[in-house]
Design a protein around this motif. Sequence first.
Motif, PDB file in Angstrom:
ATOM      1  N   ASN A  51      40.717  40.043  29.456  1.00  0.00           N
ATOM      2  CA  ASN A  51      41.731  39.632  30.438  1.00  0.00           C
ATOM      3  C   ASN A  51      41.211  39.346  31.840  1.00  0.00           C
ATOM      4  O   ASN A  51      41.962  38.787  32.656  1.00  0.00           O
ATOM      5  CB  ASN A  51      42.819  40.707  30.524  1.00  0.00           C
ATOM      6  N   TYR A  52      39.968  39.707  32.131  1.00  0.00           N
ATOM      7  CA  TYR A  52      39.450  39.501  33.484  1.00  0.00           C
ATOM      8  C   TYR A  52      38.207  38.627  33.527  1.00  0.00           C
ATOM      9  O   TYR A  52      38.124  37.683  34.327  1.00  0.00           O
ATOM     10  CB  TYR A  52      39.169  40.856  34.153  1.00  0.00           C
ATOM     11  N   LEU A  53      37.222  38.921  32.694  1.00  0.00           N
ATOM     12  CA  LEU A  53      35.971  38.175  32.730  1.00  0.00           C
ATOM     13  C   LEU A  53      36.151  36.671  32.571  1.00  0.00           C
ATOM     14  O   LEU A  53      35.447  35.888  33.236  1.00  0.00           O
ATOM     15  CB  LEU A  53      35.019  38.714  31.650  1.00  0.00           C
ATOM     16  N   PRO A  54      37.076  36.181  31.750  1.00  0.00           N
ATOM     17  CA  PRO A  54      37.233  34.725  31.613  1.00  0.00           C
ATOM     18  C   PRO A  54      37.629  34.009  32.896  1.00  0.00           C
ATOM     19  O   PRO A  54      37.590  32.783  32.949  1.00  0.00           O
ATOM     20  CB  PRO A  54      38.334  34.591  30.547  1.00  0.00           C
ATOM     21  N   LYS A  55      38.002  34.761  33.930  1.00  0.00           N
ATOM     22  CA  LYS A  55      38.369  34.113  35.190  1.00  0.00           C
ATOM     23  C   LYS A  55      37.214  33.325  35.812  1.00  0.00           C
ATOM     24  O   LYS A  55      37.440  32.435  36.631  1.00  0.00           O
ATOM     25  CB  LYS A  55      38.854  35.166  36.199  1.00  0.00           C
ATOM     26  N   ILE A  56      35.972  33.655  35.426  1.00  0.00           N
ATOM     27  CA  ILE A  56      34.848  32.903  35.990  1.00  0.00           C
ATOM     28  C   ILE A  56      34.734  31.517  35.373  1.00  0.00           C
ATOM     29  O   ILE A  56      34.014  30.662  35.901  1.00  0.00           O
ATOM     30  CB  ILE A  56      33.506  33.647  35.823  1.00  0.00           C
ATOM     31  N   PHE A  57      35.451  31.274  34.269  1.00  0.00           N
ATOM     32  CA  PHE A  57      35.308  30.006  33.570  1.00  0.00           C
ATOM     33  C   PHE A  57      36.260  28.949  34.113  1.00  0.00           C
ATOM     34  O   PHE A  57      37.113  28.417  33.421  1.00  0.00           O
ATOM     35  CB  PHE A  57      35.482  30.195  32.072  1.00  0.00           C
TER      36      PHE A  57
END
Length: 255
Positions: A51-57
């Motif tokens: 839920n958080y790490l994909p924000k860099i994509f």
Amino acid sequence: MACPSTLSISLLLYLSFFALFSPSHSQSHEKVSLELYYESLCPYSANFIVNYLPKIFTPDLISIVDLKLVPWGNAKLRGNATFDCQHGPYECLLNTVEACAIDIWPELSKHLPFIYCVEDLVYHHKRDEWETCFEKLDLDSKPINQCYNSEYGKELELQYAAETSALEPPHKYVPWVVVDGEPLYEDYENFLSYICKAYKGPDVPQCCTQESYLRELKAKPKHLVCDKERGMLTWEKVRSTITSWMHQMNLLGAI
């Protein structure tokens, strides 16, 4: 493009592909390092990855980030190069599987979607279905199976153990998020603010200037972590408990 809050596996695949083949707006020495020290069955690690790490994509943000995943977490070394994991043997299995994925598919565009898929199943309490990720992502399972069933998989985990042990300051829990060498402690969910603050190159990502993102800078830490010294279930403790119980039963039988 706005910072996404959640992403499907297919969208993560697309963004990973985009990150791999799109021209970079930043030289490698200007990129911000993002390191995630985690363990596969910690619910807060799974939550962060899903839920958080994909924000860099986003197209402008991924170009300034060097992401590294370290699947070891709060595991403990024993003698003879063996180890115990905080959430039991199944966590050791998935930690090793994910370590093998990083080694076999070093490109972020391949190993991250696989790890995301596994952790998404963990997040939804379907960890036993992790092998379905091969079919979902059209990946060959044989190299991973050979790796985690061999001594090489253990060697990979021992390397991650050494990297985690060398952290300064030492990690206290997972997820342990580090941006440009600085741990974020319980404020790890606000990692985007630290990435933007650390970036010194040209072309500041649009994500770093959005009003919604600026509000995120003021968010309070939620303290959702798996503590290093709590909840450790090792085989030594299991054996000790069984031995103690059997001793008590023998004493009762002698009365």
